[in-house]
Motif scaffolding. Structure first.
Motif, PDB file in Angstrom:
ATOM      1  N   ASP A  36      33.172 -36.224  58.064  1.00 38.78           N
ATOM      2  CA  ASP A  36      34.344 -36.197  57.181  1.00 38.78           C
ATOM      3  C   ASP A  36      34.922 -37.612  57.095  1.00 38.78           C
ATOM      4  O   ASP A  36      35.793 -38.000  57.876  1.00 38.78           O
ATOM      5  CB  ASP A  36      35.376 -35.206  57.723  1.00 38.78           C
ATOM      6  CG  ASP A  36      36.537 -34.981  56.756  1.00 38.78           C
ATOM      7  OD1 ASP A  36      36.686 -35.773  55.800  1.00 38.78           O
ATOM      8  OD2 ASP A  36      37.291 -34.005  56.960  1.00 38.78           O
ATOM      9  N   SER A  39      38.766 -37.940  56.669  1.00 31.37           N
ATOM     10  CA  SER A  39      39.508 -37.747  57.919  1.00 31.37           C
ATOM     11  C   SER A  39      39.413 -38.991  58.799  1.00 31.37           C
ATOM     12  O   SER A  39      40.418 -39.428  59.387  1.00 31.37           O
ATOM     13  CB  SER A  39      38.944 -36.535  58.672  1.00 31.37           C
ATOM     14  OG  SER A  39      39.474 -36.445  59.975  1.00 31.37           O
ATOM     15  N   LEU A  40      38.236 -39.587  58.889  1.00 28.50           N
ATOM     16  CA  LEU A  40      38.058 -40.781  59.705  1.00 28.50           C
ATOM     17  C   LEU A  40      38.870 -41.957  59.157  1.00 28.50           C
ATOM     18  O   LEU A  40      39.454 -42.730  59.928  1.00 28.50           O
ATOM     19  CB  LEU A  40      36.580 -41.153  59.768  1.00 28.50           C
ATOM     20  CG  LEU A  40      35.683 -40.176  60.531  1.00 28.50           C
ATOM     21  CD1 LEU A  40      34.214 -40.523  60.302  1.00 28.50           C
ATOM     22  CD2 LEU A  40      36.007 -40.184  62.011  1.00 28.50           C
ATOM     23  N   ARG A  42      41.687 -41.723  57.386  1.00 35.50           N
ATOM     24  CA  ARG A  42      43.092 -41.439  57.694  1.00 35.50           C
ATOM     25  C   ARG A  42      43.365 -41.698  59.174  1.00 35.50           C
ATOM     26  O   ARG A  42      44.406 -42.264  59.532  1.00 35.50           O
ATOM     27  CB  ARG A  42      43.446 -39.994  57.351  1.00 35.50           C
ATOM     28  CG  ARG A  42      43.428 -39.676  55.871  1.00 35.50           C
ATOM     29  CD  ARG A  42      44.083 -38.338  55.591  1.00 35.50           C
ATOM     30  NE  ARG A  42      43.450 -37.229  56.315  1.00 35.50           N
ATOM     31  CZ  ARG A  42      42.486 -36.467  55.816  1.00 35.50           C
ATOM     32  NH1 ARG A  42      42.022 -36.697  54.597  1.00 35.50           N
ATOM     33  NH2 ARG A  42      41.974 -35.475  56.541  1.00 35.50           N
ATOM     34  N   GLY A  43      42.426 -41.285  60.038  1.00 40.22           N
ATOM     35  CA  GLY A  43      42.598 -41.514  61.464  1.00 40.22           C
ATOM     36  C   GLY A  43      42.698 -42.987  61.807  1.00 40.22           C
ATOM     37  O   GLY A  43      43.494 -43.395  62.652  1.00 40.22           O
ATOM     38  N   TYR A  46      46.217 -44.122  60.761  1.00 40.44           N
ATOM     39  CA  TYR A  46      47.243 -43.662  61.707  1.00 40.44           C
ATOM     40  C   TYR A  46      47.148 -44.438  63.015  1.00 40.44           C
ATOM     41  O   TYR A  46      48.167 -44.805  63.606  1.00 40.44           O
ATOM     42  CB  TYR A  46      47.075 -42.168  61.988  1.00 40.44           C
ATOM     43  CG  TYR A  46      47.269 -41.278  60.786  1.00 40.44           C
ATOM     44  CD1 TYR A  46      48.229 -41.567  59.821  1.00 40.44           C
ATOM     45  CD2 TYR A  46      46.481 -40.137  60.606  1.00 40.44           C
ATOM     46  CE1 TYR A  46      48.405 -40.747  58.713  1.00 40.44           C
ATOM     47  CE2 TYR A  46      46.648 -39.315  59.506  1.00 40.44           C
ATOM     48  CZ  TYR A  46      47.608 -39.616  58.563  1.00 40.44           C
ATOM     49  OH  TYR A  46      47.774 -38.798  57.478  1.00 40.44           O
ATOM     50  N   THR A 196      47.052 -31.764  61.437  1.00 40.65           N
ATOM     51  CA  THR A 196      46.010 -32.457  60.680  1.00 40.65           C
ATOM     52  C   THR A 196      45.979 -33.940  61.030  1.00 40.65           C
ATOM     53  O   THR A 196      44.905 -34.536  61.208  1.00 40.65           O
ATOM     54  CB  THR A 196      46.230 -32.286  59.172  1.00 40.65           C
ATOM     55  OG1 THR A 196      46.189 -30.895  58.841  1.00 40.65           O
ATOM     56  CG2 THR A 196      45.158 -33.009  58.370  1.00 40.65           C
ATOM     57  N   MET A 197      47.156 -34.529  61.159  1.00 41.87           N
ATOM     58  CA  MET A 197      47.235 -35.949  61.511  1.00 41.87           C
ATOM     59  C   MET A 197      46.631 -36.210  62.892  1.00 41.87           C
ATOM     60  O   MET A 197      45.824 -37.147  63.064  1.00 41.87           O
ATOM     61  CB  MET A 197      48.697 -36.402  61.493  1.00 41.87           C
ATOM     62  CG  MET A 197      48.894 -37.838  61.938  1.00 41.87           C
ATOM     63  SD  MET A 197      50.639 -38.278  62.032  1.00 41.87           S
ATOM     64  CE  MET A 197      50.518 -39.987  62.554  1.00 41.87           C
ATOM     65  N   ARG A 199      44.476 -34.362  64.455  1.00 42.76           N
ATOM     66  CA  ARG A 199      43.029 -34.125  64.369  1.00 42.76           C
ATOM     67  C   ARG A 199      42.324 -35.346  63.772  1.00 42.76           C
ATOM     68  O   ARG A 199      41.234 -35.717  64.226  1.00 42.76           O
ATOM     69  CB  ARG A 199      42.756 -32.877  63.534  1.00 42.76           C
ATOM     70  CG  ARG A 199      41.267 -32.538  63.405  1.00 42.76           C
ATOM     71  CD  ARG A 199      41.040 -31.189  62.778  1.00 42.76           C
ATOM     72  NE  ARG A 199      41.354 -30.107  63.704  1.00 42.76           N
ATOM     73  CZ  ARG A 199      42.392 -29.300  63.589  1.00 42.76           C
ATOM     74  NH1 ARG A 199      43.243 -29.446  62.588  1.00 42.76           N
ATOM     75  NH2 ARG A 199      42.605 -28.342  64.476  1.00 42.76           N
ATOM     76  N   ASP A 200      42.930 -35.975  62.775  1.00 39.97           N
ATOM     77  CA  ASP A 200      42.335 -37.177  62.183  1.00 39.97           C
ATOM     78  C   ASP A 200      42.254 -38.314  63.205  1.00 39.97           C
ATOM     79  O   ASP A 200      41.246 -39.025  63.279  1.00 39.97           O
ATOM     80  CB  ASP A 200      43.154 -37.628  60.971  1.00 39.97           C
ATOM     81  CG  ASP A 200      43.048 -36.671  59.799  1.00 39.97           C
ATOM     82  OD1 ASP A 200      42.076 -35.892  59.751  1.00 39.97           O
ATOM     83  OD2 ASP A 200      43.950 -36.689  58.928  1.00 39.97           O
ATOM     84  N   ASN A 203      39.537 -37.451  65.645  1.00 42.54           N
ATOM     85  CA  ASN A 203      38.245 -37.622  64.978  1.00 42.54           C
ATOM     86  C   ASN A 203      37.853 -39.099  64.970  1.00 42.54           C
ATOM     87  O   ASN A 203      36.708 -39.461  65.282  1.00 42.54           O
ATOM     88  CB  ASN A 203      38.343 -37.077  63.553  1.00 42.54           C
ATOM     89  CG  ASN A 203      36.999 -36.673  62.982  1.00 42.54           C
ATOM     90  OD1 ASN A 203      36.051 -36.403  63.703  1.00 42.54           O
ATOM     91  ND2 ASN A 203      36.917 -36.621  61.671  1.00 42.54           N
ATOM     92  N   PHE A 204      38.808 -39.948  64.632  1.00 47.29           N
ATOM     93  CA  PHE A 204      38.543 -41.391  64.602  1.00 47.29           C
ATOM     94  C   PHE A 204      38.192 -41.917  65.988  1.00 47.29           C
ATOM     95  O   PHE A 204      37.244 -42.704  66.142  1.00 47.29           O
ATOM     96  CB  PHE A 204      39.774 -42.122  64.053  1.00 47.29           C
ATOM     97  CG  PHE A 204      39.694 -43.616  64.160  1.00 47.29           C
ATOM     98  CD1 PHE A 204      38.795 -44.339  63.387  1.00 47.29           C
ATOM     99  CD2 PHE A 204      40.506 -44.304  65.045  1.00 47.29           C
ATOM    100  CE1 PHE A 204      38.707 -45.717  63.494  1.00 47.29           C
ATOM    101  CE2 PHE A 204      40.433 -45.682  65.164  1.00 47.29           C
ATOM    102  CZ  PHE A 204      39.532 -46.396  64.380  1.00 47.29           C
TER     103      PHE A 204
END
Length: 246
Positions: A36, A39-40, A42-43, A46, A196-197, A199-200, A203-204
């Motif tokens: 994803d 998602s990566l 966004r991660g 953040y 969600t944040m 999790r991102d 994920n990163f």
């Protein structure tokens, strides 16, 4: 035989005791998906804005990350690189070990390998389970990391949570055991948006811990297929060589 049995029991004993005596909370599923890219990305954003001020990623270069995640270099320079850092630099910061000792009582850890040292589910749950604790220096504690020294950097986004205690904490008295947290004051994000944040971010960090993971898995599949084919060829070659031997 008896000696081997006793040795096996002694080897397994520490794991059995640890599993039976643990009172840690159940970890939530981070639902990591390294495919994803959104998602990566966004991660990474953040992390750069909320985490990198204290925590470095000393084994990851900005440009390598951008290439892997599909981030154009102009966006990398504008949104993810601060100060005088360059795209070819490692993702470090200016915080010295002595600063961490002074501010938090311990050296601030680099997070390059945190999801391999801990676990993605642990990191995900950790970022979700801060709660108010006036006995701590920064007024917060954590469900999966009791007596944590780090303040809750995302508190304005998540809001304020209070501890939920176990109904019974033993006949011997002592401090009540925290078993859960409960949101009592909403933050800037809804619960779903905050999840969600987090999790991102997790994920990163999982990607950073092993950037080649997807490639390694893909290559491993081809290796297994090759070995399977070679096994078949070797089997029939052996039969051919030994067919006249009685």
């Amino acid at each position: 035989m008896n000696k081997l049995l006793i040795a096996g029991i002694l080897l397994l004993l520490p794991f059995t005791v640890g599993a039976a005596g643990g009172h840690g909370p159940e970890l939530e599923d981070a639902n990591i998906d390294l495919k994803d890219k959104a998602s990566l990305q966004r991660g990474a954003k953040y992390y750069a804005n909320y985490c990198q001020g204290c925590h470095s990623l000393k084994y990851m270069r900005y440009r390598r990350m951008a290439e892997d995640l599909g981030i154009p270099e102009d966006e990398l320079r504008e949104n993810l690189i601060f100060g005088d850092a360059r795209p070819t630099d490692m993702m470090t910061n200016a915080v010295r070990p002595a600063d961490g000792e002074q501010w938090f009582g311990t050296e601030i850890p680099d997070l390059s390998l945190v999801t391999r040292w801990r676990d993605p589910d642990w990191v995900y749950t950790y970022l979700k389970t801060y709660y108010v604790d006036d006995s701590r220096p920064y007024g917060v504690n954590n469900l999966v990391f009791p007596k944590v020294g780090m303040p809750h950097a995302l508190s304005n986004l998540q809001g304020v949570q209070k501890p939920v205690y176990a109904e019974h904490h033993g006949d011997g008295g002592g401090e009540p055991r925290v078993v859960d947290v409960e949101l009592v004051e909403a933050g800037e994000l809804t619960t779903e948006e905050y999840d969600t944040m987090v999790r991102d971010i997790t994920n990163f960090l999982t990607y950073v811990g092993e950037p080649y993971k997807l490639e390694r898995r893909s290559l491993g599949l081809y290796v297994l297929l090759f070995l399977g084919l070679m096994f078949i060829l070797a089997y029939y070659l052996k039969k051919e060589f030994w067919k006249d031997v009685h």
